[in-house]
Motif scaffolding. Structure first.
Motif, PDB file in Angstrom:
ATOM      1  N   ASN A  20     -11.831  11.864  -1.365  1.00  0.00           N
ATOM      2  CA  ASN A  20     -11.955  13.137  -1.754  1.00  0.00           C
ATOM      3  C   ASN A  20     -12.673  13.920  -0.313  1.00  0.00           C
ATOM      4  O   ASN A  20     -13.155  13.084   0.329  1.00  0.00           O
ATOM      5  N   SER A  21     -12.614  15.193  -0.186  1.00  0.00           N
ATOM      6  CA  SER A  21     -13.293  15.693   0.698  1.00  0.00           C
ATOM      7  C   SER A  21     -13.167  15.255   2.416  1.00  0.00           C
ATOM      8  O   SER A  21     -13.932  14.776   3.039  1.00  0.00           O
ATOM      9  N   LEU A  22     -11.765  14.813   2.510  1.00  0.00           N
ATOM     10  CA  LEU A  22     -11.218  14.108   3.538  1.00  0.00           C
ATOM     11  C   LEU A  22     -11.555  14.935   4.793  1.00  0.00           C
ATOM     12  O   LEU A  22     -11.535  16.521   4.938  1.00  0.00           O
ATOM     13  N   LYS A  23     -11.665  14.165   5.980  1.00  0.00           N
ATOM     14  CA  LYS A  23     -12.217  14.821   7.264  1.00  0.00           C
ATOM     15  C   LYS A  23     -11.195  14.365   8.116  1.00  0.00           C
ATOM     16  O   LYS A  23     -10.588  13.257   7.972  1.00  0.00           O
ATOM     17  N   SER A  24     -11.196  15.008   9.469  1.00  0.00           N
ATOM     18  CA  SER A  24     -10.162  14.528  10.488  1.00  0.00           C
ATOM     19  C   SER A  24     -10.471  13.032  10.929  1.00  0.00           C
ATOM     20  O   SER A  24      -9.756  12.298  11.513  1.00  0.00           O
ATOM     21  N   ASP A  25     -11.944  12.801  10.695  1.00  0.00           N
ATOM     22  CA  ASP A  25     -12.306  11.147  11.195  1.00  0.00           C
ATOM     23  C   ASP A  25     -11.519  10.242  10.239  1.00  0.00           C
ATOM     24  O   ASP A  25     -11.706   9.097  10.662  1.00  0.00           O
ATOM     25  N   ASP A  26     -11.248  10.792   9.135  1.00  0.00           N
ATOM     26  CA  ASP A  26     -10.634   9.704   8.281  1.00  0.00           C
ATOM     27  C   ASP A  26      -9.079   9.394   8.638  1.00  0.00           C
ATOM     28  O   ASP A  26      -8.335   8.629   7.847  1.00  0.00           O
ATOM     29  N   THR A  27      -8.785  10.101   9.737  1.00  0.00           N
ATOM     30  CA  THR A  27      -7.189   9.918   9.930  1.00  0.00           C
ATOM     31  C   THR A  27      -7.094   8.536  10.495  1.00  0.00           C
ATOM     32  O   THR A  27      -7.757   8.118  11.453  1.00  0.00           O
ATOM     33  N   ALA A  28      -6.139   7.776   9.747  1.00  0.00           N
ATOM     34  CA  ALA A  28      -6.085   6.358  10.377  1.00  0.00           C
ATOM     35  C   ALA A  28      -4.995   5.633   9.401  1.00  0.00           C
ATOM     36  O   ALA A  28      -4.355   6.361   8.376  1.00  0.00           O
ATOM     37  N   VAL A  29      -4.664   4.228   9.761  1.00  0.00           N
ATOM     38  CA  VAL A  29      -3.718   3.548   8.793  1.00  0.00           C
ATOM     39  C   VAL A  29      -4.747   2.733   7.980  1.00  0.00           C
ATOM     40  O   VAL A  29      -5.525   2.288   8.498  1.00  0.00           O
ATOM     41  N   TYR A  30      -4.426   2.979   6.869  1.00  0.00           N
ATOM     42  CA  TYR A  30      -5.256   2.124   5.821  1.00  0.00           C
ATOM     43  C   TYR A  30      -4.581   0.905   5.247  1.00  0.00           C
ATOM     44  O   TYR A  30      -3.426   0.818   4.848  1.00  0.00           O
ATOM     45  N   TYR A  31      -5.390   0.027   5.370  1.00  0.00           N
ATOM     46  CA  TYR A  31      -4.795  -1.388   4.951  1.00  0.00           C
ATOM     47  C   TYR A  31      -5.577  -1.923   3.740  1.00  0.00           C
ATOM     48  O   TYR A  31      -6.595  -1.807   3.593  1.00  0.00           O
ATOM     49  N   CYS A  32      -4.901  -2.287   2.636  1.00  0.00           N
ATOM     50  CA  CYS A  32      -5.697  -3.261   1.637  1.00  0.00           C
ATOM     51  C   CYS A  32      -5.476  -4.529   1.895  1.00  0.00           C
ATOM     52  O   CYS A  32      -4.721  -5.104   2.372  1.00  0.00           O
ATOM     53  N   THR A  46      -0.872   2.150   5.173  1.00  0.00           N
ATOM     54  CA  THR A  46      -0.272   3.409   4.792  1.00  0.00           C
ATOM     55  C   THR A  46      -1.025   4.537   5.796  1.00  0.00           C
ATOM     56  O   THR A  46      -2.196   4.305   5.710  1.00  0.00           O
ATOM     57  N   LEU A  47      -0.343   5.440   6.436  1.00  0.00           N
ATOM     58  CA  LEU A  47      -0.979   6.176   7.233  1.00  0.00           C
ATOM     59  C   LEU A  47      -1.534   7.565   6.627  1.00  0.00           C
ATOM     60  O   LEU A  47      -0.900   8.245   5.596  1.00  0.00           O
ATOM     61  N   ALA A 100       0.773  -1.281   0.058  1.00  0.00           N
ATOM     62  CA  ALA A 100      -0.020   0.287   0.039  1.00  0.00           C
ATOM     63  C   ALA A 100       0.923   1.193  -0.133  1.00  0.00           C
ATOM     64  O   ALA A 100       1.987   1.213   0.608  1.00  0.00           O
ATOM     65  N   SER A 101       0.519   2.149  -0.738  1.00  0.00           N
ATOM     66  CA  SER A 101       1.131   3.542  -0.727  1.00  0.00           C
ATOM     67  C   SER A 101       0.272   4.622  -1.070  1.00  0.00           C
ATOM     68  O   SER A 101      -0.894   4.445  -1.204  1.00  0.00           O
ATOM     69  N   GLY A 102       0.909   6.099  -0.867  1.00  0.00           N
ATOM     70  CA  GLY A 102       0.080   7.122  -1.296  1.00  0.00           C
ATOM     71  C   GLY A 102      -0.658   7.828  -0.032  1.00  0.00           C
ATOM     72  O   GLY A 102      -1.352   8.741  -0.059  1.00  0.00           O
ATOM     73  N   GLY A 103      -0.229   7.439   1.085  1.00  0.00           N
ATOM     74  CA  GLY A 103      -0.803   8.081   2.373  1.00  0.00           C
ATOM     75  C   GLY A 103       0.077   9.343   2.666  1.00  0.00           C
ATOM     76  O   GLY A 103       1.251   9.570   2.157  1.00  0.00           O
TER      77      GLY A 103
END
Length: 125
Positions: free
Chosen positions: A83-95, A119-120, A5-8
């Motif tokens: 898109n339209s990211l919010k503070s609540d979207d803050t997280a480590v994202y796993y695929c 990816t964070l 995963a990448s792009g964070g």
């Protein structure tokens, strides 16, 4: 077999990011692909998934209308446009990649056999 995963990164609220998850070691063209996330102190939660054919997509209510999942079988890669990211979207994202046996099961982490390292994504308000 590896999912990378990448792009964070760090983005301001209202901004956009595109995550990528490249697979190597085998082809996942017949696999469903999913994205999950885990915020500090919280359990891992479902974000989005796309079925093996790419014909069906699934989203958590919290991201519906803002996030879009897609995949490119030729590149063995799945994407998450955020898109339209919010503070609540803050997280480590796993695929993840797997073979859910029903539409509903696409939202369950137990349906996925392969996982990336995460990816964070940090959204500043």
């Amino acid at each position: 077999v590896q999912l990378q995963a990448s792009g964070g990164g760090l983005v301001q609220a209202g901004g956009s990011l595109r995550l990528s998850c490249a697979a190597s070691g085998r082809t996942f063209s017949n696999y469903a692909r999913g994205w999950f996330r885990q915020a500090p102190g919280k359990e891992r939660e479902f974000v989005a998934a796309i079925n093996w054919s790419g014909g069906s997509t699934y989203y958590a209510d919290s991201v519906k209308g803002r996030f879009t999942i897609s995949k490119d079988n030729a590149k063995n890669t799945v994407y998450l446009q955020m898109n339209s990211l919010k503070s609540d979207d803050t997280a480590v994202y796993y695929c993840a990649a797997g073979t859910p046996y029903s539409s509903y099961r696409h939202m369950y982490p137990q349906s996925y056999d392969y996982w990336g390292q995460g990816t964070l994504v940090t959204v500043s308000s």
